[in-house]
Design a protein around this motif. Structure first.
Motif, PDB file in Angstrom:
ATOM      1  N   ASN A 103       0.861  -1.185   0.000  1.00  0.00           N
ATOM      2  CA  ASN A 103       0.000   0.000   0.000  1.00  0.00           C
ATOM      3  C   ASN A 103       0.888   1.223   0.000  1.00  0.00           C
ATOM      4  OD1 ASN A 103      -1.574   2.214   0.864  1.00  0.00           O
ATOM      5  ND2 ASN A 103      -3.117   0.768   1.543  1.00  0.00           N
ATOM      6  N   GLY A 118      -6.959   1.237   3.319  1.00  0.00           N
ATOM      7  CA  GLY A 118      -7.479   1.620   2.009  1.00  0.00           C
ATOM      8  C   GLY A 118      -6.639   2.676   1.317  1.00  0.00           C
ATOM      9  N   GLY A 172     -10.544   2.200   6.146  1.00  0.00           N
ATOM     10  CA  GLY A 172     -11.045   2.498   4.808  1.00  0.00           C
ATOM     11  C   GLY A 172     -10.138   3.451   4.047  1.00  0.00           C
ATOM     12  N   SER A 173     -10.709   4.083   3.036  1.00  0.00           N
ATOM     13  CA  SER A 173      -9.949   4.961   2.151  1.00  0.00           C
ATOM     14  C   SER A 173     -10.078   6.421   2.590  1.00  0.00           C
ATOM     15  CB  SER A 173     -10.474   4.829   0.726  1.00  0.00           C
ATOM     16  OG  SER A 173     -10.400   3.479   0.324  1.00  0.00           O
ATOM     17  N   ASP A 222     -14.478   5.158   5.791  1.00  0.00           N
ATOM     18  CA  ASP A 222     -13.826   6.057   4.843  1.00  0.00           C
ATOM     19  C   ASP A 222     -13.933   7.514   5.318  1.00  0.00           C
ATOM     20  OD1 ASP A 222     -13.455   3.833   3.185  1.00  0.00           O
ATOM     21  OD2 ASP A 222     -15.349   4.175   2.142  1.00  0.00           O
TER      22      ASP A 222
END
Lengths: 192, 198
Positions: free
Chosen positions: A4, A23, A48-49, A70
């Motif tokens: 990532n 994310g 999350g993102s 997110d």
């Protein structure tokens, strides 16, 4: 775990614990983020993102599991998890707030002595007594102020507004503003 | 203060920002206090004569922030979340983990807050833009604030008042009141000094 590239110094993807999933476009900063991350769950932390987690401290016990949605923004938040913390989407948590899903030690006096011994250098291998723990759930669009504290078993409803320094011991309905110690509903319209 | 605006005793490799005025008799323990500082005002922070700011003090100051720390004020690790104005009077004593916030930083309206969170995720650094209405905080002369206290936007604390540890101050505090609790309430009044301090 897939690499990532969104993690900034010092927590590059290769420095993250293997049971952490993060994310896209999520940034984790701070030297102490995983110093007390001891979870042995296969998937112990799912973020999350588009989140910004600056100086957040993940003190997660062996059986703990933390989920964050997110677009969350956490500033120097202390997350103490022995069972489960669930944080929704678009959640903002202010500087030095603490969220704990556990009592850390038993309430009963005799059990606390047993726990002190089990935790001591002389208690190696001794089982600790049962300790109350209950998941904390923070729903979407919640705002939690600096120096606030959220204790075990609490569900904070969507869009609620937890004032700075509030100590939350009971569920908070969606969309209200709570203040104080213990936190109480001040007025309707936290989400407005 | 040296010409390079670094501190000889500093552990952090930072500098004092150009628009920060530090009296030559004041003590700033570390430039780390300015790691979140982004004020573009001509005098973003003014630190007075004999004042001191210790480790843990953070000037989390947005583009429009103006912070004034009075003479002999002692800040032992407060977080100043400022998008408008925070004024700390002379001789004020401020303890550790105190939050002085003149803004909530993000819109209270959920739909607008979502938009701001989506915007901030694209920014470098990831700072809120300070577009939310802020209300100045004024801490009077000779005020003492205990540890872990939060002072909320728009609050004025009158001269000589004492704020007990862990209090959350949501309303103005009268001069020479002792307040405590969350939310804070007046628990007693102090005698006013006969004459002003030298």
């Amino acid at each position: 775990m897939a690499a990532n590239d969104s993690i900034l110094d010092p927590w590059r993807a290769d420095a993250l614990p293997a049971n952490v999933r993060v994310g896209a476009n999520t940034v984790i900063g701070g030297t102490y983020a995983f110093k007390r991350f001891r979870s042995k769950r296969e998937l112990a932390l799912v973020i999350g993102s588009h989140c910004t987690l600056d100086g957040t401290h993940f003190a997660v016990g062996e059986e703990g599991r933390v989920e964050i949605g997110d677009f969350c923004y956490l500033t120097n938040v202390v997350l103490l998890c022995e069972e489960a913390l669930q944080i929704g989407n678009y959640v903002v948590i202010g500087w030095n707030a603490t969220i704990a899903d556990t009592d850390f030690h038993p309430l009963g006096a005799a059990e606390r002595i047993a726990d002190a011994v089990a935790c001591s250098p002389l208690g190696k291998g001794q089982a600790r007594p049962a300790i109350l723990r209950r998941p904390v759930i923070i729903e979407d669009d919640v705002w939690i102020g600096p120096n606030a504290t959220i204790l075990k078993g609490v569900r904070i409803g969507a869009g609620a507004f937890v004032e700075a320094g509030a100590l939350v011991t009971r569920d908070v309905p969606p969309g209200v503003r709570v203040v104080g110690n213990p936190a109480q509903v001040l007025e309707e319209g936290g989400s407005r | 203060m040296s010409a390079a605006r670094t501190l000889a005793w500093d552990w952090y490799p930072g500098t004092i920002p150009e628009n920060v005025v530090v009296d030559e008799t004041a003590y700033v323990e570390t430039t780390f206090s300015f790691a979140l500082y982004r004020s573009r005002q001509p005098r973003g922070v003014v630190i007075g004569r004999g004042a001191s700011t210790y480790l843990g003090t953070m000037f989390d100051a947005g583009p429009n922030a103006r912070i004034r720390i009075g003479d002999y004020a002692l800040i032992h690790g407060a977080r100043l979340i400022c998008d408008a104005e925070i004024e700390i009077g002379d001789y004020a004593l401020i303890s550790w983990n105190v939050v002085l916030m003149d803004t909530y930083r993000v819109p209270l309206n959920v739909a607008e807050r979502r938009k701001e969170l989506e915007r901030v995720a694209q920014r470098r650094p990831r700072m809120f833009d300070g577009d939310v209405a802020a209300k100045p905080i004024r801490i009077g002369r000779n005020v003492w604030i205990g540890f872990d206290v939060c002072v909320l936007p728009g609050v004025t604390i009158g001269e000589g008042a004492v704020v007990g540890a862990r209090s959350v101050v949501m309303e103005d505090v009268p001069a020479y009141a002792v307040v405590a609790g969350n939310p804070a309430q007046t628990i007693r009044m102090l005698e006013r000094p006969g004459e002003a301090a030298p």
